[in-house]
Design an enzyme around this catalytic site. Sequence first.
Site, PDB file in Angstrom:
ATOM      1  N   GLU A 280      -5.307   1.132   2.065  1.00 21.62           N
ATOM      2  CA  GLU A 280      -4.392   1.650   0.864  1.00 21.62           C
ATOM      3  C   GLU A 280      -4.303   0.680  -0.345  1.00 21.62           C
ATOM      4  O   GLU A 280      -4.581   1.149  -1.577  1.00 21.62           O
ATOM      5  CB  GLU A 280      -3.298   1.996   1.159  1.00 21.62           C
ATOM      6  CG  GLU A 280      -3.068   3.047   2.239  1.00 21.62           C
ATOM      7  CD  GLU A 280      -3.705   4.346   2.092  1.00 21.62           C
ATOM      8  OE1 GLU A 280      -3.848   4.691   0.816  1.00 21.62           O
ATOM      9  OE2 GLU A 280      -4.290   5.047   2.786  1.00 21.62           O
ATOM     10  N   ASP A 361     -12.177   0.638   2.404  1.00 23.29           N
ATOM     11  CA  ASP A 361     -12.586   0.014   3.628  1.00 23.29           C
ATOM     12  C   ASP A 361     -12.858  -1.328   3.603  1.00 23.29           C
ATOM     13  O   ASP A 361     -12.524  -2.112   4.309  1.00 23.29           O
ATOM     14  CB  ASP A 361     -13.538   1.085   4.464  1.00 23.29           C
ATOM     15  CG  ASP A 361     -12.790   2.175   5.063  1.00 23.29           C
ATOM     16  OD1 ASP A 361     -11.699   2.295   5.118  1.00 23.29           O
ATOM     17  OD2 ASP A 361     -13.584   2.976   5.567  1.00 23.29           O
TER      18      ASP A 361
HETATM   19 ZN   LIG Z   1      -8.381   5.934   1.582  1.00 17.57          ZN
END
Ligand SMILES: [Zn+2]
Length: 414
Positions: A280, A361
């Site tokens: 996030e 990611d």
């Molecule tokens: Zn995401």
Amino acid sequence: MTASNFTLLFLAALALSTALRLWLDVRHMRHVAAHRDQVPGDFFGRIELVDHRKAADYTAAKLRLGFVEIAVDTLLLLAFTLGGALALIDAALRDLLGGGHLQGLALFATVAVVGFVIGLPASLYRSFVIEERFGFNKLTLPLWFADLAKGAVLAVVIGGPLLYAVLWLMNAMGRHWWFYVWLVWLGTNLLLLVLYPTVIAPLFNKFTPLEDASLKQRIEALLARCGFASSGLFVMDGSKRSAHGNAYFTGFGAARRIVFFDTLLEKLAPQEIEAVLAHELGHFRHKHVVKRIALMSAMSLAFLWLLGQLIDQPWFYAGLGVGAGSTALGLLLFSMVLPVFLFPLAPLTSALSRKHEYEADAYAAQQTAAADLIAALVKLYRDNAATLTPDPLHSLFHDSHPPASQRIARLHQA
Ligand SMILES: [Zn+2]
């Protein structure tokens, strides 16, 4: 352009986008069914066959309801436009209220209520039958009604004045009204981006600071590394409505925050929570919210300009089954018909969203261990009964996140 040519263009676009939707969903259903009895290689030993089958059945149940919804939506759009329902409602409200902006507001409200009532059975079926059957539903009828009432009040309090201002500007600002409407639209969106996390979302859920002391310490170290104020980290009681777990990043400036569902915290180990948080934070680091707003702003300016070109053309109304045009009818018809023309372009926005997910990611893999994020993703897919074997084409159109296997393959390389 003549009215009958525009009718043909609209019908062709509607046939194309409806056929495309159905075809993609049929493909997806077949693909998931074909892979139902075999856990994919990358997930072997991490996901049990019984969970894999549950995800396949859950996907199929949602798709079956989706077929009904596509049919209902298409018929409803045809009934409103070429079927003459919109012209009828407009005329009735004109008799009742005259031709001012109040009539315009009433027109939007009536269409919204009709659409809501017609979509209601499917929406109830989704929550109280499908979600219930797969063990996800926590919603009760009283809570459902309370949500509905709050949503309606918000729509009136925020949507009413906004719509009134837009209709007024469209009439009062001359040829370039679309630019002024865009400014108002932009301002409202920025305001909502601050109001949503701070005022609106708390009307529906409780947001509390993270309690767990050792987890907090671990997380604060990560937040300090990434330059994010820890005051922006909240736990939401998602379990109030659903057993699905999630985390999201929202807002900007002082109102920006990362929200964990309590259902997610229950299921993940501390290092996995840290990895999800790092993902996030990757959205924050790469300014994804700002980029999304910039893109939406540019697109909405283009659409408003387009509406500016259409709104005085008699063929635009007559071609969609409405005899005499008005400001409110023009705006309403445009917003109903635009998605029909845009659906074939869905892969473009999905691709951007998936790019952002890969970037987040990659950031998480830098700041924490990639293996922890992989472990968290596997648990999330399993516990949310999300399919591991989506049809690739369906995914290109509909998925904001890349398929699990591709995300994990990239994380393995990180
Ligand atoms: Zn995401």
